[in-house]
Design a protein around this motif. Sequence first.
Motif, PDB file in Angstrom:
ATOM      1  N   GLY A   1      58.930 -14.976  28.313  1.00 46.14           N
ATOM      2  CA  GLY A   1      58.857 -13.778  29.137  1.00 46.14           C
ATOM      3  C   GLY A   1      59.029 -12.502  28.332  1.00 46.14           C
ATOM      4  N   GLY A   2      59.961 -12.531  27.385  1.00 44.74           N
ATOM      5  CA  GLY A   2      60.179 -11.361  26.528  1.00 44.74           C
ATOM      6  C   GLY A   2      58.996 -11.050  25.642  1.00 44.74           C
ATOM      7  N   VAL A   3      58.411 -12.083  25.072  1.00 47.89           N
ATOM      8  CA  VAL A   3      57.238 -11.891  24.206  1.00 47.89           C
ATOM      9  C   VAL A   3      56.069 -11.364  25.028  1.00 47.89           C
ATOM     10  CG1 VAL A   3      55.506 -13.111  22.829  1.00 47.89           C
ATOM     11  CG2 VAL A   3      57.931 -13.549  22.450  1.00 47.89           C
ATOM     12  N   LEU A   4      55.811 -11.974  26.165  1.00 52.30           N
ATOM     13  CA  LEU A   4      54.705 -11.522  27.012  1.00 52.30           C
ATOM     14  C   LEU A   4      54.954 -10.119  27.558  1.00 52.30           C
ATOM     15  CD1 LEU A   4      53.851 -14.791  28.985  1.00 52.30           C
ATOM     16  CD2 LEU A   4      52.571 -13.749  27.099  1.00 52.30           C
ATOM     17  N   GLY A   5      56.200  -9.829  27.912  1.00 55.02           N
ATOM     18  CA  GLY A   5      56.536  -8.492  28.406  1.00 55.02           C
ATOM     19  C   GLY A   5      56.354  -7.422  27.347  1.00 55.02           C
ATOM     20  N   THR A   6      56.803  -7.695  26.145  1.00 54.68           N
ATOM     21  CA  THR A   6      56.643  -6.741  25.048  1.00 54.68           C
ATOM     22  C   THR A   6      55.172  -6.545  24.720  1.00 54.68           C
ATOM     23  OG1 THR A   6      58.784  -7.360  24.124  1.00 54.68           O
ATOM     24  CG2 THR A   6      57.260  -6.242  22.645  1.00 54.68           C
ATOM     25  N   TRP A   7      54.426  -7.622  24.690  1.00 56.99           N
ATOM     26  CA  TRP A   7      53.003  -7.543  24.409  1.00 56.99           C
ATOM     27  C   TRP A   7      52.282  -6.728  25.481  1.00 56.99           C
ATOM     28  CZ3 TRP A   7      48.765  -9.717  27.037  1.00 56.99           C
ATOM     29  CH2 TRP A   7      47.551  -9.592  26.369  1.00 56.99           C
ATOM     30  N   SER A   8      52.598  -6.990  26.741  1.00 58.42           N
ATOM     31  CA  SER A   8      51.915  -6.253  27.811  1.00 58.42           C
ATOM     32  C   SER A   8      52.351  -4.796  27.852  1.00 58.42           C
ATOM     33  CB  SER A   8      52.130  -6.924  29.166  1.00 58.42           C
ATOM     34  OG  SER A   8      53.483  -6.904  29.527  1.00 58.42           O
ATOM     35  N   LEU A   9      53.607  -4.517  27.543  1.00 58.63           N
ATOM     36  CA  LEU A   9      54.089  -3.137  27.479  1.00 58.63           C
ATOM     37  C   LEU A   9      53.367  -2.380  26.374  1.00 58.63           C
ATOM     38  CD1 LEU A   9      56.180  -1.063  28.539  1.00 58.63           C
ATOM     39  CD2 LEU A   9      57.719  -1.916  26.777  1.00 58.63           C
ATOM     40  N   ALA A  10      53.245  -3.003  25.224  1.00 56.49           N
ATOM     41  CA  ALA A  10      52.538  -2.357  24.110  1.00 56.49           C
ATOM     42  C   ALA A  10      51.063  -2.164  24.439  1.00 56.49           C
ATOM     43  CB  ALA A  10      52.689  -3.192  22.846  1.00 56.49           C
ATOM     44  N   ARG A  11      50.481  -3.144  25.073  1.00 60.16           N
ATOM     45  CA  ARG A  11      49.063  -3.033  25.438  1.00 60.16           C
ATOM     46  C   ARG A  11      48.850  -1.908  26.452  1.00 60.16           C
ATOM     47  NH1 ARG A  11      45.228  -7.704  27.951  1.00 60.16           N
ATOM     48  NH2 ARG A  11      43.349  -6.463  27.892  1.00 60.16           N
ATOM     49  N   ALA A  12      49.717  -1.841  27.444  1.00 56.04           N
ATOM     50  CA  ALA A  12      49.613  -0.779  28.448  1.00 56.04           C
ATOM     51  C   ALA A  12      49.847   0.580  27.816  1.00 56.04           C
ATOM     52  CB  ALA A  12      50.617  -1.019  29.572  1.00 56.04           C
ATOM     53  N   ARG A  13      50.786   0.658  26.897  1.00 59.20           N
ATOM     54  CA  ARG A  13      51.101   1.909  26.243  1.00 59.20           C
ATOM     55  C   ARG A  13      49.934   2.361  25.356  1.00 59.20           C
ATOM     56  NH1 ARG A  13      51.512   6.308  25.320  1.00 59.20           N
ATOM     57  NH2 ARG A  13      53.248   7.456  24.462  1.00 59.20           N
ATOM     58  N   ARG A  14      49.335   1.422  24.675  1.00 55.84           N
ATOM     59  CA  ARG A  14      48.190   1.748  23.825  1.00 55.84           C
ATOM     60  C   ARG A  14      47.011   2.244  24.654  1.00 55.84           C
ATOM     61  NH1 ARG A  14      48.084  -3.209  19.542  1.00 55.84           N
ATOM     62  NH2 ARG A  14      49.719  -2.396  18.208  1.00 55.84           N
ATOM     63  N   ASN A  15      46.886   1.735  25.864  1.00 56.69           N
ATOM     64  CA  ASN A  15      45.805   2.153  26.757  1.00 56.69           C
ATOM     65  C   ASN A  15      46.191   3.393  27.553  1.00 56.69           C
ATOM     66  OD1 ASN A  15      44.195   0.032  25.893  1.00 56.69           O
ATOM     67  ND2 ASN A  15      44.928  -1.330  27.486  1.00 56.69           N
ATOM     68  N   SER A  16      47.289   4.010  27.185  1.00 57.27           N
ATOM     69  CA  SER A  16      47.776   5.273  27.771  1.00 57.27           C
ATOM     70  C   SER A  16      48.055   5.175  29.261  1.00 57.27           C
ATOM     71  CB  SER A  16      46.789   6.394  27.498  1.00 57.27           C
ATOM     72  OG  SER A  16      46.671   6.598  26.126  1.00 57.27           O
ATOM     73  N   ARG A  17      48.467   4.030  29.721  1.00 55.83           N
ATOM     74  CA  ARG A  17      48.860   3.905  31.121  1.00 55.83           C
ATOM     75  C   ARG A  17      50.336   4.196  31.297  1.00 55.83           C
ATOM     76  NH1 ARG A  17      46.515  -1.757  32.663  1.00 55.83           N
ATOM     77  NH2 ARG A  17      46.399  -2.000  30.424  1.00 55.83           N
ATOM     78  N   LEU A  18      51.053   4.349  30.206  1.00 61.58           N
ATOM     79  CA  LEU A  18      52.462   4.696  30.258  1.00 61.58           C
ATOM     80  C   LEU A  18      52.684   5.987  29.500  1.00 61.58           C
ATOM     81  CD1 LEU A  18      54.074   1.221  29.522  1.00 61.58           C
ATOM     82  CD2 LEU A  18      53.972   2.369  31.712  1.00 61.58           C
ATOM     83  N   PRO A  19      53.728   6.730  29.854  1.00 70.08           N
ATOM     84  CA  PRO A  19      53.992   7.999  29.141  1.00 70.08           C
ATOM     85  C   PRO A  19      54.400   7.797  27.702  1.00 70.08           C
ATOM     86  CG  PRO A  19      55.678   7.573  30.813  1.00 70.08           C
ATOM     87  CD  PRO A  19      54.672   6.477  30.916  1.00 70.08           C
TER      88      PRO A  19
END
Length: 125
Positions: free
Chosen positions: A107-125
């Motif tokens: 869960g931690g690995v997938l969460g970090t990966w998805s957070l980074a992916r979302a951040r790279r796609n500028s969906r997060l501040p």
Amino acid sequence: MRAFAEWLYGTTPSVAVHSTLWLIRLLQATHLLTAGVAVASGVMLALRALGLQRADEPFETVWRRFAPWLAGSLAVMVVTGIAQTIGDPVREFTATSYWVKLTLLLGGVLGTWSLARARRNSRLP
């Protein structure tokens, strides 16, 4: 699962691990130290993604700084974790905490990966 664990306990790699006291201690120490590196790296990435730390730096810069530490420590943890599991498979495979730990790690690995992916796609501040 228990039958498999008991069979694995009698194999040559398992005997080599559980019969060598210094190897068990070395694996445990390495595993714990790299767990600290993984947690610290993951926390720094999460704090930056949430805008709570290093907000003056672009996310990509923080990612390039901490992601190699996170990936490297997780790789070492996988290797040492597998070796420890091979060393005492009956104890590991029959413990609920072992399966909870693996689930949380995934869960931690997938969460970090998805957070980074979302951040790279500028969906997060």
